[in-house]
Design an enzyme around this catalytic site. Sequence first.
Site, PDB file in Angstrom:
ATOM      1  N   HIS A 136       0.855  -1.358  -0.185  1.00  0.00           N
ATOM      2  CA  HIS A 136      -0.155  -0.010   0.095  1.00  0.00           C
ATOM      3  C   HIS A 136       0.767   1.331  -0.025  1.00  0.00           C
ATOM      4  CE1 HIS A 136       0.549  -1.017   4.327  1.00  0.00           C
ATOM      5  NE2 HIS A 136       0.950   0.351   4.255  1.00  0.00           N
TER       6      HIS A 136
HETATM    7  C1  T46 Z   1       2.691   0.351   6.884  1.00  0.00           C
HETATM    8  C2  T46 Z   1       3.429  -0.714   7.048  1.00  0.00           C
HETATM    9  C3  T46 Z   1       5.016  -0.523   7.100  1.00  0.00           C
HETATM   10  C4  T46 Z   1      -4.728  -0.569  12.923  1.00  0.00           C
HETATM   11  O1  T46 Z   1      -5.825  -0.748  13.517  1.00  0.00           O
HETATM   12  N1  T46 Z   1      -3.955   0.316  13.567  1.00  0.00           N
HETATM   13  C5  T46 Z   1      -2.834   0.665  13.160  1.00  0.00           C
HETATM   14  O2  T46 Z   1      -1.942   1.272  13.841  1.00  0.00           O
HETATM   15  C6  T46 Z   1      -2.071  -0.338  12.177  1.00  0.00           C
HETATM   16  C7  T46 Z   1      -0.475  -0.019  11.784  1.00  0.00           C
HETATM   17  C8  T46 Z   1      -2.811  -1.257  11.522  1.00  0.00           C
HETATM   18  N2  T46 Z   1      -4.022  -1.265  12.189  1.00  0.00           N
HETATM   19  C9  T46 Z   1      -4.928  -2.570  11.512  1.00  0.00           C
HETATM   20  C10 T46 Z   1      -5.222  -2.088   9.783  1.00  0.00           C
HETATM   21  C11 T46 Z   1      -5.495  -3.508   9.628  1.00  0.00           C
HETATM   22  O3  T46 Z   1      -6.984  -3.996   9.731  1.00  0.00           O
HETATM   23  O4  T46 Z   1      -4.367  -3.717  11.527  1.00  0.00           O
HETATM   24  C12 T46 Z   1      -4.587  -4.497  10.301  1.00  0.00           C
HETATM   25  C13 T46 Z   1      -3.293  -5.076   9.601  1.00  0.00           C
HETATM   26  O5  T46 Z   1      -2.656  -3.735   8.979  1.00  0.00           O
HETATM   27  P1  T46 Z   1      -1.935  -3.682   7.870  1.00  0.00           P
HETATM   28  O6  T46 Z   1      -2.418  -4.973   6.643  1.00  0.00           O
HETATM   29  O7  T46 Z   1      -1.798  -2.230   7.029  1.00  0.00           O
HETATM   30  O8  T46 Z   1      -0.629  -4.086   8.117  1.00  0.00           O
HETATM   31  P2  T46 Z   1       0.927  -4.128   7.164  1.00  0.00           P
HETATM   32  O9  T46 Z   1       2.107  -4.948   7.751  1.00  0.00           O
HETATM   33  O10 T46 Z   1       0.739  -4.678   5.719  1.00  0.00           O
HETATM   34  O11 T46 Z   1       1.159  -2.536   7.079  1.00  0.00           O
HETATM   35  C14 T46 Z   1       1.737  -2.029   8.263  1.00  0.00           C
HETATM   36  C15 T46 Z   1       0.920  -0.702   8.407  1.00  0.00           C
HETATM   37  O12 T46 Z   1      -0.443  -0.947   8.436  1.00  0.00           O
HETATM   38  C16 T46 Z   1       1.291   0.308   7.239  1.00  0.00           C
HETATM   39  O13 T46 Z   1       0.669   1.616   7.728  1.00  0.00           O
HETATM   40  O14 T46 Z   1       3.060   1.424   6.445  1.00  0.00           O
HETATM   41  O15 T46 Z   1       3.037  -1.562   8.267  1.00  0.00           O
END
Ligand code: T46
Length: 134
Positions: free
Chosen positions: A50
């Site tokens: 993303h």
């Molecule tokens: C990024 C990379 C480096 C939350 O509710 N609060 C939060 O602060 C974060 C970071 C995530 N979430 C929720 C959103 C999704 O439903 O946790 C779930 C998993 O997040 P995501 O699939 O976006 O995780 P990654 O590891 O793909 O990405 C993360 C961060 O979300 C993103 O901002 O830049 O790490």
Amino acid sequence: MSLVKIVELPNLGDDRGGLAVIEGGKTIPFDIKRTYYIYGTKQGVSRGFHAHKELKQVAFCVSGRCRLVMDDGLTKKEVWLDSPLRGVQIPAMVWHEMHDFSQDCVLLVLASEYYEESDYIRSYEVFKSHSQLQ
Ligand code: T46
């Protein structure tokens, strides 16, 4: 302008071991509103995929390593995060992916804003069309 901007922390450690200090607005070029860490990532799993519309972040592997791919729509670069003293800035409007997590990887991320799902662009096609408008 270089896509990969490194943040180096001084090692304040001594013969007892390492010590790294992170200060918002100083070592990190923004005030830190949120901190999260990714750990225990299963082997073969990649994350990210993303871009953020406004959010600025800096990421460090405080333990282990992973490979960060960044893409601003024109240029694609990769960097290994493998030192608790060496982080990378992830600016707004940069598509990013994290791959090849080691089993002991703890990826610490410092963020300029509170969590807001509407700030995410999770489609590469949408990201490409937005980045071409900038
Ligand atoms: C990024 C990379 C480096 C939350 O509710 N609060 C939060 O602060 C974060 C970071 C995530 N979430 C929720 C959103 C999704 O439903 O946790 C779930 C998993 O997040 P995501 O699939 O976006 O995780 P990654 O590891 O793909 O990405 C993360 C961060 O979300 C993103 O901002 O830049 O790490």
